[in-house]
Design an enzyme around this catalytic site. Structure first.
Site, PDB file in Angstrom:
ATOM      1  N   TRP A 121      55.587  80.152  80.405  1.00  0.00           N
ATOM      2  CA  TRP A 121      55.563  78.966  81.269  1.00  0.00           C
ATOM      3  C   TRP A 121      56.019  79.302  82.681  1.00  0.00           C
ATOM      4  CZ3 TRP A 121      52.319  75.818  79.474  1.00  0.00           C
ATOM      5  CH2 TRP A 121      52.241  75.547  78.105  1.00  0.00           C
TER       6      TRP A 121
ATOM      7  N   LYS B 194      58.467  67.222  74.292  1.00  0.00           N
ATOM      8  CA  LYS B 194      59.401  68.002  73.480  1.00  0.00           C
ATOM      9  C   LYS B 194      60.626  67.170  73.118  1.00  0.00           C
ATOM     10  CE  LYS B 194      56.698  71.466  74.852  1.00  0.00           C
ATOM     11  NZ  LYS B 194      56.326  72.154  76.073  1.00  0.00           N
TER      12      LYS B 194
ATOM     13  N   ASP C 288      62.309  74.015  85.429  1.00  0.00           N
ATOM     14  CA  ASP C 288      61.468  73.440  84.377  1.00  0.00           C
ATOM     15  C   ASP C 288      62.347  73.301  83.137  1.00  0.00           C
ATOM     16  OD1 ASP C 288      59.702  72.885  82.337  1.00  0.00           O
ATOM     17  OD2 ASP C 288      58.391  74.615  82.671  1.00  0.00           O
TER      18      ASP C 288
HETATM   19  C1  LIG Z   1      55.449  72.725  76.918  1.00  0.00           C
HETATM   20  C2  LIG Z   1      55.953  73.319  78.167  1.00  0.00           C
HETATM   21  C3  LIG Z   1      55.229  73.241  79.366  1.00  0.00           C
HETATM   22  C4  LIG Z   1      53.837  72.638  79.461  1.00  0.00           C
HETATM   23  O1  LIG Z   1      53.919  71.277  79.418  1.00  0.00           O
HETATM   24  P1  LIG Z   1      52.625  70.342  79.660  1.00  0.00           P
HETATM   25  O2  LIG Z   1      53.252  68.997  79.677  1.00  0.00           O
HETATM   26  O3  LIG Z   1      51.693  70.582  78.532  1.00  0.00           O
HETATM   27  O4  LIG Z   1      52.027  70.701  80.963  1.00  0.00           O
HETATM   28  C5  LIG Z   1      55.803  73.768  80.502  1.00  0.00           C
HETATM   29  N1  LIG Z   1      57.001  74.358  80.465  1.00  0.00           N
HETATM   30  C6  LIG Z   1      57.719  74.451  79.327  1.00  0.00           C
HETATM   31  C7  LIG Z   1      59.057  75.108  79.360  1.00  0.00           C
HETATM   32  C8  LIG Z   1      57.215  73.939  78.150  1.00  0.00           C
HETATM   33  O5  LIG Z   1      57.926  74.037  77.015  1.00  0.00           O
END
Ligand SMILES: *Cc1c(COP(=O)(O)O)cnc(C)c1O
Length: 361
Positions: free
Chosen positions: A102, A196, A172
């Protein structure tokens, strides 16, 4: 009806109580005779939900008025682009710490839009750890520094955050937001896809320091400019109202469970139980992440061979323990144990793991 134990990495389990509340209110929200998703995003019923969701984010994270809270679409991935779009210019670059797929994607998006430097990476060792970071690793003139607090695919997590001095820190937090009590003040920006730890997919929570927003670029397409969304309280256009309602309910649930302090304790206990089971298996299970970087949200491990891993996943499925297969590019086993998963689910998995070693080890 039976609900299985869902160890999915995302979209992930949602607390049963939250789903039950949504079910009970689905046709008639608060005596209004219609569903919350049928209400105007500017009407009084939805207005209250929206305001409460924001207030809960603020109180759970202990955010001061210095921070704006936004509910946006496009998931975490759109933030990979919006962040550099709003803050990079031809003479402002950003630093990215690469700790997994990511963050690699986040860096790639920034590099499409401007200058983005790789500061440190644990790619050489298969992203098995969070690199040690010193202030001198960073460019003091960077516009911002980007990190990924929890690496969903590899099962690593920052145990403490780097000191970036005066350079804004953007993070993030998709896969560990609201999972533990933490000091938000070092961050200029936090974003997280909801699927999540916060609710259903289709929504991203974005938190930005107001002072930093003052530096954001102007002249961007409106939907891609933080300014537009701030000016309209996340209702520049129609927001994902049902997702925000669900997130509000998840946040209420967290609050009723005792807030982030209690979540952190519960999550540490859950992860501790699984890591102990791995470590006590005398080499049958091998943790993928280095000990000091182990995630409390995604527990990744291997079995002695791929055939045993396949058998593990299929027997676990039969026992009602679902979605334990590791990410497609890395293999192995991954148990995602976000807030919504209780100790009962994790105990069931630990017991299953012990039984499996006895039978197959
Ligand atoms: C799942 C995830 C993403 C991607 O998320 P989307 O909402 O599908 O764009 C980005 N960063 C992390 C750390 C993730 O776990």
């Amino acid at each position: 009806m039976t609900r299985v134990f869902n160890f999915s990495a995302g979209p992930a389990a949602i607390p049963t109580e939250v789903l039950e509340k949504a079910r009970d209110e689905l046709l008639d929200y608060d005596g209004s005779g219609m569903s919350i998703m049928e209400h105007s995003h500017r009407g009084t019923f939805y207005e209250k939900v929206h305001a409460q969701a924001k207030a809960l984010v603020r109180s759970l994270l202990n955010l001061s008025d210095e921070y704006e809270i936004l509910f946006l679409q496009g998931g975490a991935s759109l933030q990979f682009s919006m962040l550099p779009m709003n803050f990079l210019t031809p003479d402002r670059s950003a630093d990215y710490v690469l700790t997994g797929q990511w963050s690699v994607l986040a860096h790639r998006e920034a590099a499409l839009l401007g200058s983005a430097r790789k500061v440190a990476s644990s790619e050489d060792t298969g992203f098995d750890q969070i690199p040690e970071l010193k202030m001198s690793d960073f460019d003091p003139g960077a516009e911002y520094i980007h990190i990924t607090s929890n690496n969903t695919i590899y099962g690593t997590q920052y145990q403490s955050f780097p000191d970036t001095g005066d350079v804004p820190l953007a993070c993030d937090m998709s896969s560990d937001i609201m999972s533990r009590a933490m000091d938000i003040r070092p961050f200029a920006m936090i974003y997280a896809g909801a699927q999540k730890n916060l609710g259903p997919a289709g929504l991203a929570l974005v938190i930005i320091r107001r002072q930093w927003l003052d530096r954001a670029n102007t002249g961007l397409p409106s939907m891609l400019a933080y300014h537009s969304h701030v000016a309209k309280d996340s209702r520049y256009n129609t927001p994902p109202t049902f997702g925000i309602y669900m997130m509000r309910n998840v946040l209420l649930w967290i609050s009723e469970m005792g807030g982030l302090e209690a979540m952190g304790k519960r999550n540490a206990e859950k992860a501790g139980l699984l890591y102990r089971t791995i470590d006590d298996s005398v080499g049958f299970y091998t943790g993928c992440a280095r000990r000091e970087s182990r995630s409390s949200m995604n527990v990744t491990f291997r079995l002695p061979n791929v055939d045993l891993e396949k058998l593990f996943v299929s027997e676990a499925n039969e026992a009602g323990l679902m979605n334990l297969k590791g990410y497609r590019s890395v293999g192995g086993i991954r148990a995602s144990i976000y807030n919504a998963l209780g100790l009962d689910a994790v105990r069931a998995l630990a017991d299953f793991m012990k039984r499996f070693v006895k039978e197959k080890g």
